[in-house]
Design an enzyme around this catalytic site. Structure first.
Site, PDB file in Angstrom:
ATOM      1  N   ASP A 389       0.915  -1.342   0.005  1.00 23.21           N
ATOM      2  CA  ASP A 389      -0.023  -0.164  -0.001  1.00 23.21           C
ATOM      3  C   ASP A 389       0.884   1.366   0.049  1.00 23.21           C
ATOM      4  O   ASP A 389       2.286   1.017   0.112  1.00 23.21           O
ATOM      5  CB  ASP A 389      -1.103  -0.026   0.989  1.00 23.21           C
ATOM      6  CG  ASP A 389      -2.327   0.515   1.122  1.00 23.21           C
ATOM      7  OD1 ASP A 389      -2.251   1.379  -0.005  1.00 23.21           O
ATOM      8  OD2 ASP A 389      -3.077   0.470   1.789  1.00 23.21           O
ATOM      9  N   GLU A 392       2.789   4.924  -3.972  1.00 25.44           N
ATOM     10  CA  GLU A 392       3.073   5.931  -5.145  1.00 25.44           C
ATOM     11  C   GLU A 392       4.346   6.417  -4.869  1.00 25.44           C
ATOM     12  O   GLU A 392       5.298   6.860  -5.774  1.00 25.44           O
ATOM     13  CB  GLU A 392       1.937   6.838  -5.214  1.00 25.44           C
ATOM     14  CG  GLU A 392       0.738   6.388  -5.645  1.00 25.44           C
ATOM     15  CD  GLU A 392      -0.003   5.925  -4.257  1.00 25.44           C
ATOM     16  OE1 GLU A 392      -0.854   5.098  -4.334  1.00 25.44           O
ATOM     17  OE2 GLU A 392       0.281   6.135  -2.877  1.00 25.44           O
ATOM     18  N   ASP A 459      -7.910   4.599  -3.584  1.00 24.65           N
ATOM     19  CA  ASP A 459      -8.894   5.053  -2.378  1.00 24.65           C
ATOM     20  C   ASP A 459      -9.817   5.767  -3.448  1.00 24.65           C
ATOM     21  O   ASP A 459     -10.263   7.086  -3.433  1.00 24.65           O
ATOM     22  CB  ASP A 459      -8.398   6.072  -1.643  1.00 24.65           C
ATOM     23  CG  ASP A 459      -7.204   5.128  -0.710  1.00 24.65           C
ATOM     24  OD1 ASP A 459      -7.412   3.971  -0.684  1.00 24.65           O
ATOM     25  OD2 ASP A 459      -6.689   5.663   0.252  1.00 24.65           O
TER      26      ASP A 459
END
EC number: 3.2.1.-
Length: 529
Positions: A389, A392, A459
């Site tokens: 997670d 990025e 998300d």
């Protein structure tokens, strides 16, 4: 005076400080690089070293042509470049607007030769302090052309013609800069720098805000399948996926304890409902950057894994790249240079549930250290699936000019982070003898697929508007070479479980998700924990 130079298997154009080099790079494909430095770097970026192939070089008074299978590049003395397929049809040409240039592609062959006083070059290097450049590359627009791929953007358009796309990684945005054209070519912008790709009606333009050189790869094909196959050969194919990943994945924000996980799994088993994977989300750890279970809530991970496996369920755990100062690993990682640094201000990258810094996934030693910690605290208990997670990574403020990796400034190399994060786990699992590697990763860059990445769209909002965006995002991820992709069914945030409109959304999303590569439930719903 400019020079056109033949090499054994490449061609070059040289003028003043600029060198432009073209060479064959796989079947029906060429690699195109330009620099204002004395020589090119050795960086491959997303590309793999290709199998050897011999191109044909043709020369006349004004041009050099490099032909490799079904693609030909024509380069003239002014440094202008155009690409053609095996039938002589124009695929792509640079856009030049100078008094002395008339175009090298179809425009040159027409009777209406057009020159311009705009003083725009097809390749533009603007010097920056420190010896690097801001790069702009321009191509002529083609009427009727449709463009696909480029990764995952939160917008409803499958055809990217007319779109301006940021080349940067953000939560729910994955920049995978490979575009496929309806004219029969694919182009990889082989540069991890922050920038922009614009596919406007008047011209297409690629920019890199900080770079040493221009680098792109172009391939020709008569079908999407052929272009995709050649791209996969150039950047890597995903490992064989295990059959179980096509089943249902049970995931939510969040299971707080070992007992909660086992209670849910036992209820699935009691009802004889097939379940492939259960996922443990964030903050099962004592501190960010410890990469281990908190023994208070997770007293016996090995027993949990064994009971789940007895019911035919695999376990996946969330791994964040965040490291807070309270982590016992923080001092060592900081001293070794294994954390992302800031050029100005406080060294805090994200302030979610603590002030944290990301580990530097571009640093080989940092990747190895994180994997060694994960192996000891998860893999050795039998956990072989990982949820990477925040990949990025998600900065508190996306001030890309303020952060620096081992590989260089984020403005120059930032887009490679999610790929390097995935590589660390892939390499670690391979070293332990694993072959069927699939890890859930919240971002991708070109080449991520070769490290067993299952991307998901981040998300996203619980709404039909957002749902529509995912249809285009998933298809364009596949066309950009990332075949394993999924979403949070029903969206991640905003769904009211008591609202009939959300029930409708959830049902429709489920119906669609059955036909996605992976069927995975996730979301932030009541009761919020």
């Amino acid at each position: 005076m400019s020079e056109l130079i033949e090499h054994a298997n490449a061609i070059e154009w040289r003028f003043e400080r600029q060198i432009l080099r073209l060479e064959p790079w796989g079947k029906n494909s060429l690699r195109v690089r330009a620099t204002c430095a004395p020589e090119f770097t050795s960086a491959l970026h997303a590309l793999l070293t290709p199998e050897s192939c011999q191109a044909e070089i043709l020369r006349d008074a004004e041009t050099l042509t490099l032909r490799n299978g079904n693609i030909s590049a024509v380069l003239n003395l002014k440094g202008q470049l155009a690409f053609y397929n095996q039938r002589g049809e124009l695929l792509l040409e640079e856009m030049w607007r100078q008094r002395s240039t008339v175009g090298i592609g179809a425009s040159e062959k027409s009777q209406d030769k057009y020159v311009s006083a705009l003083k725009l070059d097809g390749r533009e290097f603007k010097p920056l302090p420190g010896g690097k450049y801001q790069l702009t590359v321009r191509f002529e627009a083609r009427q009727g052309e449709k463009l696909y791929g480029m990764g995952q953007y939160q917008q409803p358009w499958l055809d990217l013609k007319g779109c301006s796309l940021e080349l940067a990684q953000r939560n729910s945005q994955a920049s995978v800069p490979f575009v496929q054209s309806s004219l029969g070519y694919g182009l990889l912008w082989n540069n991890p720098a922050i920038g922009e790709a614009s596919f406007a009606k008047n011209h297409s333009q690629w920019t890199s805000r900080v770079t040493q050189e221009m680098d792109y790869w172009i391939t020709a094909g008569d079908s999407v399948m052929e272009i995709t196959r050649q791209y996969a050969k150039a950047t890597g194919t995903p490992p064989a996926a295990p059959e179980f990943i096509s089943g249902l994945w049970q995931c939510k924000l969040r299971y707080r304890t070992q007992q909660e996980v086992l209670d849910v799994a036992r209820e699935y088993h009691r009802r004889n409902l097939p379940l492939s994977v259960m996922v443990i989300d964030f903050f099962h750890w004592p501190n960010q950057g410890t990469w281990c279970f908190d023994p208070v809530d997770w007293p016996d991970p090995r027993a949990m894994v064994e009971e789940l496996e007895s019911m035919g369920i695999r376990l996946m755990v969330s791994v964040w790249p965040t490291v807070e100062a309270r982590s016992p690993l923080f001092p060592q990682m900081k001293a070794k240079g294994w954390l992302v640094t800031s050029d100005r201000g406080v060294q805090v990258n994200l302030d979610f549930m603590g002030n944290t810094t990301f580990f530097d996934a571009t640093h080989p030693q940092a990747r190895q250290f994180v994997w060694d910690t994960v192996k000891k605290n998860y893999f050795d208990y039998g956990i072989k699936l990982f949820w990477l997670d925040e990949a990025e990574p998600e900065y508190r403020a996306y001030d890309f000019d303020n952060y620096r990796y081992h590989a260089g400034p984020v403005l120059e190399v930032g887009n490679r982070y999610p790929r390097d994060f995935a590589q660390g786990f892939y390499d670690g699992l391979r070293a332990e003898g694993e072959n069927e590697i699939v890890n859930l990763v919240r971002c991708s860059w070109a080449g991520s697929q070769r490290y067993g990445v299952l991307a998901w769209s981040g998300d996203v909002h619980s709404s039909f508007h957002s749902f529509r965006n995912q249809l285009a995002a998933g298809l364009n991820m596949g066309l950009a070479g990332i075949p394993w992709w999924t979403t949070d069914i029903g969206g991640f945030q905003g769904g009211n479980i008591h609202d009939p409109a959300f029930h409708e959304l959830l049902i429709r999303w489920f119906q669609w998700a059955v036909f996605c590569p992976v069927l995975r439930m996730h979301g932030y719903r009541e009761p919020r924990i």
